[in-house]
Motif scaffolding. Structure first.
Motif, short mmCIF file in Angstrom:
data_model
loop_
_atom_site.label_atom_id
_atom_site.label_comp_id
_atom_site.label_asym_id
_atom_site.label_seq_id
_atom_site.Cartn_x
_atom_site.Cartn_y
_atom_site.Cartn_z
N PHE A 166 0.82 -1.22 0.00
CA PHE A 166 0.00 0.00 0.00
C PHE A 166 0.85 1.27 0.00
CE2 PHE A 166 -2.63 -3.25 2.33
CZ PHE A 166 -3.36 -3.61 1.21
N GLU A 167 2.17 1.07 -0.12
CA GLU A 167 3.10 2.20 -0.30
C GLU A 167 2.97 3.24 0.81
OE1 GLU A 167 2.84 3.53 -4.36
OE2 GLU A 167 3.07 1.49 -5.15
N ALA A 188 -6.80 5.33 3.98
CA ALA A 188 -7.58 5.46 2.74
C ALA A 188 -7.64 4.15 1.94
CB ALA A 188 -7.05 6.60 1.87
N LEU A 189 -7.60 3.03 2.64
CA LEU A 189 -7.78 1.76 1.93
C LEU A 189 -9.27 1.56 1.65
CD1 LEU A 189 -5.34 -0.78 3.66
CD2 LEU A 189 -4.86 1.06 2.05
N ASP A 190 -9.57 0.76 0.61
CA ASP A 190 -10.97 0.47 0.29
C ASP A 190 -11.18 -1.03 0.18
OD1 ASP A 190 -9.88 -0.23 -2.14
OD2 ASP A 190 -10.67 1.50 -3.22
N LEU A 225 -11.25 -3.11 -2.27
CA LEU A 225 -10.28 -3.84 -3.11
C LEU A 225 -8.97 -4.04 -2.34
CD1 LEU A 225 -10.78 -2.09 -6.58
CD2 LEU A 225 -11.25 -4.49 -6.06
N ASP A 226 -8.57 -3.01 -1.60
CA ASP A 226 -7.33 -3.13 -0.83
C ASP A 226 -7.46 -4.19 0.27
OD1 ASP A 226 -5.87 -1.13 -2.18
OD2 ASP A 226 -6.92 0.42 -1.06
N VAL A 246 -9.11 -6.94 0.08
CA VAL A 246 -8.86 -8.25 -0.55
C VAL A 246 -7.36 -8.49 -0.65
CG1 VAL A 246 -9.14 -9.63 -2.66
CG2 VAL A 246 -11.03 -8.21 -1.84
N ASP A 247 -6.62 -7.46 -1.05
CA ASP A 247 -5.16 -7.61 -1.16
C ASP A 247 -4.50 -7.76 0.21
OD1 ASP A 247 -4.99 -7.66 -3.88
OD2 ASP A 247 -4.65 -5.50 -4.11
N THR A 307 -4.98 -11.46 1.13
CA THR A 307 -4.05 -12.36 0.40
C THR A 307 -2.61 -12.10 0.85
OG1 THR A 307 -4.06 -10.83 -1.47
CG2 THR A 307 -5.46 -12.75 -1.65
N GLN A 313 -2.25 -13.92 4.10
CA GLN A 313 -2.23 -15.37 3.83
C GLN A 313 -0.87 -15.80 3.31
OE1 GLN A 313 -6.84 -16.49 2.81
NE2 GLN A 313 -5.55 -15.98 1.08
N ARG A 314 -0.33 -14.97 2.39
CA ARG A 314 0.97 -15.30 1.77
C ARG A 314 2.08 -15.22 2.82
NH1 ARG A 314 0.43 -12.08 -2.63
NH2 ARG A 314 1.46 -10.35 -1.61
#
Lengths: 92, 378
Positions: free
Chosen positions: A18-19, A36-38, A40-41, A43-44, A47, A50-51
């Motif tokens: 997310f820089e 300011a994450l939404d 879509l963020d 979901v990332d 993951t 998880q990774r």
């Protein structure tokens, strides 16, 4: 020590994906309002976690309650308590 | 370097592709919130659109007033992202998929990414038609404005060089491959030794605007679009067809209400393939004879696929501004099947007022745009 390492690895996701600057990452920060994450963020974020920790979070109900960075630290720490393998396999 | 770049076919030690290198600093000039849903094609489109918006002096209020639209297209959304995500799914690496993967892949990715970046909230379209994509986008913008649906568009195309595209062209013997020619001489439209195309990548985006609207806001008017047509062969998906290319040019001339003698220059599609150049040369010869200079900038730039119409239209505008026709690079000896045309092999100083621009695509698609320079009365 383990908690510090978990926090370090979680913060790394926020820096890499997310820089965000490391100094912005204080536990009380709200991930939607302050970072300011939404959706879509998120979901990332799932993951990414998880990774990083080799866990499955997609269907974890607690994920939906996350509001602050502290909430993420607490969730991963709880998962680590329930799953000793998570700590054993932490990335270097 | 992504793994797929090592898979780009390069012929017999020759480079048949010219990828664009964008520095991380340049990429990061676009905020992560916007950049996360962009594959390279959308990134190219956004960077090109930024230049167009600045050069045209477009204010954010105009772009976001509902009367501005965005028509941008490519051959395949982002083909590099198609490759990466398909590979991840096949290998069950679901944690390597981005939430934005879908938004990078889809065919209208460049259009909505540019619209989202600039806050454009009017018509958004993406007429993907392989190598005619961006000329159809510009033509469609022209038609939408004529119909009174919008005041202006950011219009054009973008594309990427990846194994999906190059491997397909190579399989069809369409990619340049020669042991006798150095890489920089492989793309040679209309030449006797042409042996296929060289792929390029990038984006070409224009501001297409209703004339009075542009005048009122004192925008720099570079040219007027005076005619447009698109058709298809209906009989062929891979071969160009001179009769349908000729029909397309004649339809565009009729739309512009001008005669072939009124045209100063033809910007050909000519990709340096054996069959494609032959068919387009025959069509141009039938309409214009040898009276009008004809060149293709693919000798200089390679074939930028879905971006070619936008990039080459921008090149035409530069030729109008400077009063010079860019030559057919690498044209050493005109091929017998392309003879009977005026094919400049060196830059030619002359007024460039009225121009016919062709694009021809797989699927049997043809598109012709006709422009008149600002000086000639736009």
């Amino acid at each position: 020590m383990t908690r510090d390492r978990l926090i370090e690895l979680i913060n790394q996701i926020f820096v890499d994906q997310f820089e965000l600057e490391p100094e912005e990452l204080t536990p009380e920060k709200r991930i939607f309002e302050d970072f300011a994450l939404d959706s879509l963020d998120i979901v990332d974020l799932i993951t990414g976690l998880q990774r990083k920790f080799g866990i499955s979070l997609r269907d974890n109900k607690d994920v939906q309650q996350i509001r602050t960075l502290q909430d993420i630290y607490d969730l991963v720490e709880k998962l680590a308590r329930d799953n000793p393998d998570l700590i054993a396999k932490l990335p270097e | 370097m992504p793994e797929w770049q090592g898979l780009v076919p390069v012929g017999s030690d020759h480079v048949s592709a010219a990828p664009v290198a964008i520095s991380p600093e340049k990429s990061k000039s676009i905020k992560r919130h916007y950049r996360r849903s962009m594959g390279n094609a959308a990134l190219f489109a956004t960077l090109a659109a930024q230049q167009a918006v600045v050069e045209s002096g477009l204010a954010a209020e105009i772009l976001g007033n509902g009367r501005a639209g965005c028509i941008i297209s490519s051959t395949i959304g982002s083909s590099s992202e198609v490759y990466e995500s398909t590979k991840a799914v096949i290998e069950h690496r679901f944690n390597d998929l981005s939430a934005c993967q879908f938004f990078r892949i889809v065919s209208h990715s460049s259009a909505f990414n540019v619209a989202n970046f600039f806050g454009i909230n009017g018509v958004q379209l993406s007429p993907c038609s392989a190598c005619a994509s961006s000329l159809q986008s510009i033509g469609l913008a022209y038609e939408q404005i004529l119909a009174g649906r919008q005041e202006l568009f950011l219009a054009g195309g973008s594309d990427e060089v990846t194994p999906i595209v190059l491997g397909s062209f190579r399989h069809l013997y369409a990619l340049a491959d020669s042991d006798e020619l150095p890489p920089e001489e492989l793309s040679r439209p209309f030449d006797a030794r042409r042996c296929g195309l060289v792929c390029g990548e990038g984006a070409g985006i224009l501001v297409v605007e209703e004339y009075e609207h542009a005048r009122r806001r004192q925008a720099p008017v570079l040219a007027e679009i005076i005619g447009y047509a698109t058709n298809c062969t209906g009989t062929q998906i891979s071969q160009s067809d001179s009769a349908s290319i000729e029909a397309c040019m004649r339809l565009a001339l009729a739309d512009a209400q001008i005669a072939p003698d009124d045209v100063d220059y033809v910007s050909a599609h000519a990709t340096s393939t054996v069959a494609g150049d032959r068919e387009e040369a025959a069509a141009i010869r039938a309409v214009f004879g040898d009276r009008v200079p004809v060149s293709s900038v693919k000798g200089q730039l390679g074939h930028t696929l879905g971006a070619s119409g936008g990039i080459e239209t921008a090149a035409v505008l530069a030729m109008m501004r400077h009063g010079v026709i860019l030559p057919n690079a690498n044209l050493a000896a005109v091929a017998e099947d392309c003879a009977g045309l005026d094919l400049p092999a060196a830059p030619r100083q002359q007024p460039v007022r009225t121009v016919v621009k062709n694009c021809i695509a797989f699927g049997g698609v043809n598109a012709t745009l006709i422009m008149r320079s600002a000086e000639a009365g736009a």
